[in-house]
Design a protein around this motif. Structure first.
Motif, mmCIF file in Angstrom:
data_model
loop_
_atom_site.group_PDB
_atom_site.id
_atom_site.type_symbol
_atom_site.label_atom_id
_atom_site.label_comp_id
_atom_site.label_asym_id
_atom_site.label_seq_id
_atom_site.Cartn_x
_atom_site.Cartn_y
_atom_site.Cartn_z
ATOM 1 N N GLU A 1 0.820 -1.217 0.000
ATOM 2 C CA GLU A 1 0.000 0.000 0.000
ATOM 3 C C GLU A 1 0.852 1.264 0.000
ATOM 4 O OE1 GLU A 1 -2.622 -0.885 3.385
ATOM 5 O OE2 GLU A 1 -4.247 -0.971 1.926
ATOM 6 N N LEU A 2 2.096 1.164 0.472
ATOM 7 C CA LEU A 2 3.010 2.308 0.426
ATOM 8 C C LEU A 2 3.737 2.400 -0.910
ATOM 9 C CD1 LEU A 2 4.574 2.104 4.015
ATOM 10 C CD2 LEU A 2 3.090 3.916 3.143
ATOM 11 N N GLY A 3 3.388 1.513 -1.847
ATOM 12 C CA GLY A 3 4.016 1.535 -3.164
ATOM 13 C C GLY A 3 5.390 0.915 -3.193
ATOM 14 N N LYS A 4 5.637 -0.064 -2.326
ATOM 15 C CA LYS A 4 6.937 -0.733 -2.257
ATOM 16 C C LYS A 4 6.767 -2.245 -2.447
ATOM 17 C CE LYS A 4 8.682 2.774 0.965
ATOM 18 N NZ LYS A 4 9.256 3.020 2.307
ATOM 19 N N PRO A 5 6.204 -2.670 -3.582
ATOM 20 C CA PRO A 5 5.926 -4.099 -3.764
ATOM 21 C C PRO A 5 7.182 -4.965 -3.819
ATOM 22 C CG PRO A 5 5.583 -2.904 -5.819
ATOM 23 C CD PRO A 5 5.768 -1.873 -4.758
ATOM 24 N N SER A 6 8.291 -4.409 -4.323
ATOM 25 C CA SER A 6 9.506 -5.221 -4.391
ATOM 26 C C SER A 6 10.031 -5.534 -2.993
ATOM 27 C CB SER A 6 10.583 -4.493 -5.207
ATOM 28 O OG SER A 6 10.884 -3.231 -4.641
ATOM 29 N N GLU A 7 9.884 -4.578 -2.020
ATOM 30 C CA GLU A 7 10.266 -4.844 -0.630
ATOM 31 C C GLU A 7 9.296 -5.828 0.016
ATOM 32 O OE1 GLU A 7 11.030 -1.426 1.835
ATOM 33 O OE2 GLU A 7 11.678 -0.245 0.105
ATOM 34 N N ALA A 8 8.050 -5.802 -0.431
ATOM 35 C CA ALA A 8 7.035 -6.666 0.168
ATOM 36 C C ALA A 8 7.221 -8.132 -0.213
ATOM 37 C CB ALA A 8 5.642 -6.199 -0.253
ATOM 38 N N LEU A 9 7.725 -8.418 -1.430
ATOM 39 C CA LEU A 9 7.770 -9.798 -1.940
ATOM 40 C C LEU A 9 8.497 -10.779 -1.029
ATOM 41 C CD1 LEU A 9 8.153 -9.783 -5.828
ATOM 42 C CD2 LEU A 9 6.362 -10.834 -4.433
ATOM 43 N N GLY B 1 -0.076 -11.979 -4.550
ATOM 44 C CA GLY B 1 -0.632 -11.741 -5.877
ATOM 45 C C GLY B 1 -0.732 -10.259 -6.196
ATOM 46 N N GLU B 2 -1.152 -9.446 -5.189
ATOM 47 C CA GLU B 2 -1.255 -8.001 -5.415
ATOM 48 C C GLU B 2 0.127 -7.375 -5.594
ATOM 49 O OE1 GLU B 2 -3.510 -4.089 -3.519
ATOM 50 O OE2 GLU B 2 -4.098 -6.117 -2.910
ATOM 51 N N ALA B 3 1.120 -7.878 -4.836
ATOM 52 C CA ALA B 3 2.488 -7.368 -5.004
ATOM 53 C C ALA B 3 2.986 -7.642 -6.427
ATOM 54 C CB ALA B 3 3.416 -8.011 -3.983
ATOM 55 N N TYR B 4 2.736 -8.861 -6.926
ATOM 56 C CA TYR B 4 3.124 -9.179 -8.313
ATOM 57 C C TYR B 4 2.398 -8.261 -9.298
ATOM 58 C CZ TYR B 4 5.752 -13.461 -7.222
ATOM 59 O OH TYR B 4 6.684 -14.363 -6.779
ATOM 60 N N LEU C 1 4.011 -4.991 -9.558
ATOM 61 C CA LEU C 1 5.298 -5.095 -10.259
ATOM 62 C C LEU C 1 5.129 -5.413 -11.746
ATOM 63 C CD1 LEU C 1 7.292 -7.058 -7.546
ATOM 64 C CD2 LEU C 1 7.744 -4.713 -8.288
ATOM 65 N N GLY C 2 3.895 -5.589 -12.198
ATOM 66 C CA GLY C 2 3.632 -5.890 -13.602
ATOM 67 C C GLY C 2 3.857 -7.333 -13.980
ATOM 68 N N GLU C 3 4.002 -8.209 -12.991
ATOM 69 C CA GLU C 3 4.197 -9.635 -13.269
ATOM 70 C C GLU C 3 2.823 -10.317 -13.189
ATOM 71 O OE1 GLU C 3 7.523 -11.558 -11.389
ATOM 72 O OE2 GLU C 3 8.463 -9.631 -10.905
ATOM 73 N N TYR C 4 2.031 -10.152 -14.286
ATOM 74 C CA TYR C 4 0.621 -10.504 -14.252
ATOM 75 C C TYR C 4 0.384 -12.013 -14.213
ATOM 76 C CZ TYR C 4 0.385 -5.596 -15.522
ATOM 77 O OH TYR C 4 0.545 -4.240 -15.526
ATOM 78 N N GLU C 5 1.224 -12.794 -14.895
ATOM 79 C CA GLU C 5 1.046 -14.250 -14.858
ATOM 80 C C GLU C 5 1.216 -14.780 -13.441
ATOM 81 O OE1 GLU C 5 -0.062 -16.104 -17.066
ATOM 82 O OE2 GLU C 5 0.323 -15.189 -19.030
ATOM 83 N N LYS C 6 2.266 -14.310 -12.753
ATOM 84 C CA LYS C 6 2.481 -14.735 -11.361
ATOM 85 C C LYS C 6 1.344 -14.250 -10.466
ATOM 86 C CE LYS C 6 7.560 -14.953 -11.547
ATOM 87 N NZ LYS C 6 8.827 -14.408 -11.000
ATOM 88 N N CYS C 7 0.853 -13.041 -10.766
ATOM 89 C CA CYS C 7 -0.288 -12.514 -10.000
ATOM 90 C C CYS C 7 -1.485 -13.441 -10.135
ATOM 91 C CB CYS C 7 -0.630 -11.108 -10.489
ATOM 92 S SG CYS C 7 -2.243 -10.515 -9.926
ATOM 93 N N ILE C 8 -1.810 -13.825 -11.355
ATOM 94 C CA ILE C 8 -2.979 -14.677 -11.603
ATOM 95 C C ILE C 8 -2.814 -16.030 -10.914
ATOM 96 C CG2 ILE C 8 -4.239 -15.944 -13.404
ATOM 97 C CD1 ILE C 8 -3.609 -13.520 -15.263
ATOM 98 N N LYS C 9 -1.612 -16.583 -10.957
ATOM 99 C CA LYS C 9 -1.362 -17.872 -10.324
ATOM 100 C C LYS C 9 -1.613 -17.808 -8.815
ATOM 101 C CE LYS C 9 2.175 -21.487 -9.969
ATOM 102 N NZ LYS C 9 3.579 -21.861 -10.335
#
Length: 792
Positions: free
Chosen positions: A694-702, A723-726, A729-737
């Motif tokens: 939510e702070l816009g730091k998805p790479s730190e969240a992973l 899934g939301e972190a992916y 980051l624009g990694e939509y396939e991993k998000c969907i999985k």
């Protein structure tokens, strides 16, 4: 839930206490042993003969008898080494020397060749008396003489496990902290109350009125444990002087010896003592610091300020507490008349009250010229205070003081307060604290008499919470007329909205049942039996309530614990249990808070009561109150990770995600030692990760959310977070999985919503729009906005 209730202790039997039962204290107490237990030595025996406690001199005398077992030309006395002490309970006194025939004390040890010439077998007239620097306090009955010996090998007698005739004849009140508070509520005159030391190793004291004078009552001590001091013991009896608030008294020292040359000063907010040349200071903590000392029907005053044109005025709870009538002077600058007012809402815990003008002569207060400051002020910001301090000597003209924010927290780290350098005095209580732009920052409520220019103000956010309880909605001013003006101009404007609050005829009458200082002994005895029966009855009801709780019969449990409280109302654990039933069984959060309040009042450091009161506040979405309670728990026990977890959740609700992350980090630091009862470590890692998302730091969240999945793969919300972190980051396939996995465990609007957006991004429009539709059905309004954008 069962783990929670392991914390609820079985009810303890309460003992009956008699108020103000005073016994005569003797100057000396002697125990004779007559040498009955002898230590055999070469040519003689040695035995403990007598122990005399002389409280007038502050000494303990230990007499040793030596009896020859053969005729001797010379029998040396056994003199102790300098490393000798006496011990009784936790009390210890060091060796001073040997008592001489002329009454003096000679510093003597083993190397001195003391003794008697030409002694005969069986003669019992040879004595030596050791003197120790301290009188064993009353009530301590175990006794040991301990000689650790010297480097040269010198060592005297040692005696252990003797019993003294040393009755506890120290004067007592029989009050607990809870019953003392009740008495304070009856007598409240600006002097009585509970006082805590500025020095953490000092005494916590109560003060109550006793006839025409006062008693200081021992409650606790923050230094070395003193087993001979008990809650309710008299610490001092006071004799009034010709000056209001100044007393001379008999002060009981640490060993319970009396110093009759003590001086005690009260100013309504603090207590100062001067005993044996040592000065100590105490801050009044209950009732919340009052601005003046009154007696009988004497008038007292404070300050208030306007929050609406139709007559609502803010002041301190302690200003209006127990007032029979309230009058306001200075309305529209007019000090020649007083308008009547009444209390509308109050908050004793945060020392706030809102009163309303109820007078036929009243028309309007005018447009409020200042606004409420949003957020917390920073340390170093310039501030100013308006008020009416010490009106009897300083007059009824409004007074200005200014300074800076010294700290974002108040006395002992209280987060509801600011500490300020602007000088405040009795009478400033209830006055406004402004920043340099004329925004309202807080409400003045106390001063620190023993720290230069240190005062305290309640933060405005707590006032806003209280305003929500008013019977009408008070709209906050949208325009700050003070902003941009000089301090002189600001004061001219704001002073017309700052008022003198006058309290008349404070009710200080005590009930007739507490007037007698020496209750009839026979009636006390019958009450003792009655109380004992009541306690047994209360324990029976309590046990039945526990059984019904285990069976999830919450109404039955409530009935039984209520009967237990009615039978014996002075046990904090009973109110705690009933509060728990209200909180998790009946789901009546207001009643739960009321009972938690009672248990905290009886046991001020009741960690569990603060925690679950915070849970009740959180359920009512009173987030600031909840945070305050969870913070209190942490101050009492920094290892309570449940409190960090709940505080983090509430901070997230208030969009303070960085603050929430800090609390989650505190839990993670304690991961190996934590014993949580309301969370799993996987949830902690997940929640920290989601805050970062939510702070816009998805790479730190992973990596953090992946750690959560390593701990637990069974929770849908953890897969959803990753899934939301992916997705971010624009990694939509991993998000969907990951969202597929989350939905397979438990359907949620967020999982469908994010998966739908990911599918749309990958060009799978039909599948994505279907997911968005499902998210909308589950309550996600943004899904319909996405449908209107992507699914035309």
């Amino acid at each position: 839930m069962s783990k929670i209730f392991e914390r609820i202790k079985t009810i303890q039997v309460l003992t009956f206490v008699v108020l103000f039962f005073n016994c005569i204290t003797t100057n000396a107490q002697t125990t004779n042993f007559f040498g009955t237990s002898k230590v055999q030595s070469d040519g003689y025996t040695g035995a403990l003969y007598q122990v005399k406690i002389d409280r007038s001199k502050g000494y303990t005398y230990v007499q040793i008898q030596q009896v020859p077992t053969k005729n001797m030309r010379r029998m040396n006395s056994v003199t102790p080494s300098f490393n000798t002490k006496i011990k009784s309970g936790s009390y210890e006194a060091e060796y001073l020397g040997v008592l001489q025939n002329d009454g003096t004390i000679r510093r003597s040890s083993c190397s001195d060749n003391w003794g008697w010439d030409n002694v005969k077998t069986g003669e019992s007239s040879y004595f030596i008396t050791y003197v120790f620097n301290g009188a064993i306090p009353p009530g301590l009955t175990d006794f040991s003489l301990i000689d650790a010996g010297s480097y040269s090998g010198c060592r005297g007698y040692g005696f252990s496990n003797y019993t003294l005739n040393n009755p506890d004849n120290h004067p007592k009140t029989g009050l607990s902290e809870y019953t003392l508070k009740q008495k304070v509520d009856e007598q409240n005159d600006g002097i009585v109350g509970i006082y805590e030391p500025f020095d953490k190793s000092g005494y916590k004291l109560g003060c109550i009125k006793d006839g025409e004078t006062y008693k200081i009552v021992y409650l606790s001590y923050g230094g070395t444990y003193m087993s001979w001091w008990k809650v309710g013991d008299v610490k001092a009896t006071l004799r009034p002087s010709a000056t209001t608030g100044v007393f001379k008294g008999d002060w009981y020292m640490a060993d319970k010896s009396i110093n009759s040359d003590a001086y005690i000063f009260f100013d309504g907010n603090t207590l100062k003592t001067v005993v044996a040349g040592e000065e100590s200071g105490y801050l009044k903590m209950y009732p919340t610091g009052s601005g003046s000392i009154s007696s009988g029907s004497q008038k007292s005053s404070g300050t208030g300020f306007a929050i609406s044109s139709n007559g609502y005025i803010v002041t301190n709870y302690h200003v209006i507490q127990n007032a029979k009538s309230i009058e306001v002077k200075g309305i529209n600058g007019n000090f020649t008349r007083k308008l009547s007012a009444k209390v509308v809402v109050s908050d004793e815990r945060n020392d706030l009250a809102i009163i309303k003008i109820e007078d036929s002569r009243f028309t309007s207060l005018g447009t409020i010229p200042y606004t409420f400051r949003k957020g917390i002020a920073d340390v170093g910001e310039n501030v100013f205070v308006l008020g009416y301090p010490l009106t009897t000597t300083m007059g009824e003209e409004v007074k200005l003081t200014n300074g800076i924010i010294s700290s974002k927290t108040g006395f002992k780290g209280d987060i509801s307060l600011y500490q300020i350098s602007a000088p405040v005095q009795p009478g400033n209580s209830g006055g406004p604290l402004f920043d340099k732009n004329g925004n309202l920052l807080g409400v003045i409520n106390a001063k620190h008499s023993y720290a230069e220019n240190a005062g305290y103000a309640i933060k405005a956010s707590y006032l806003l919470t209280l305003m929500d309880l008013l019977p009408i909605t008070v709209n906050q001013p949208s325009v700050n007329s003070l902003n941009g003006k000089s301090l002189t101009e600001q004061v001219k404007i704001a002073s017309n909205f700052t008022y003198l609050i006058i309290l008349n005829d404070k009710d200080n009458q005590t009930s007739s049942s507490s007037n007698s200082s020496s209750p009839n002994i026979s009636s006390s005895s019958s009450t003792q039996n009655s109380t004992s029966n009541s306690d047994q009855q209360a324990a029976t009801y309590y046990k039945k309530a526990e059984e019904l709780w285990e069976k999830q019969d919450f109404k039955g449990a409530l009935e039984q614990i209520t009967l237990s409280i009615e039978a014996s109302p002075n046990y904090a654990g009973s109110y705690y249990f009933r509060a728990f039933v209200y909180l998790y069984g009946i789901r009546n959060f207001d009643n739960a808070i009321s009972d938690f309040n009672k248990s905290i009042q009886m046991e001020p450091d009741f960690e569990g009561a603060y925690f679950y009161r915070g849970m009740a506040y959180q359920s009512l979405e009173k987030n600031i109150e909840a945070i305050k309670d969870f913070s209190k728990v942490i101050s009492l026990n920094k290892e309570n990770t449940d409190a960090y977890f709940m505080r983090a959740l509430v901070k997230s609700n208030l969009n303070d995600r960085q603050g929430a992350i800090s609390d989650y980090d505190e839990i993670i630091k304690r991961e190996k030692t934590a014993k949580p009862s309301i969370y799993k470590m996987s949830t902690v890692y997940n929640n920290k990760a989601y805050c970062l998302v939510e702070l816009g730091k998805p790479s730190e969240a992973l990596p953090i959310v992946t750690r959560a999945l390593d701990l637990d793969k069974s929770e849908a919300y953890i897969w959803d977070t990753r899934g939301e972190a992916y997705f971010k980051l624009g990694e939509y396939e991993k998000c969907i999985k990951d969202m597929d996995k989350a939905i397979s465990i438990e359907e949620s609007d967020n999982s469908y919503y994010i998966r739908g957006l990911a599918k749309v991004k990958l060009g799978k429009k039909t599948e994505g729009c279907s997911d968005l539709s499902k998210a909308g059905e589950l309550g996600r309004l943004e899904a319909y906005e996405a449908i209107s954008t992507y699914c035309k």
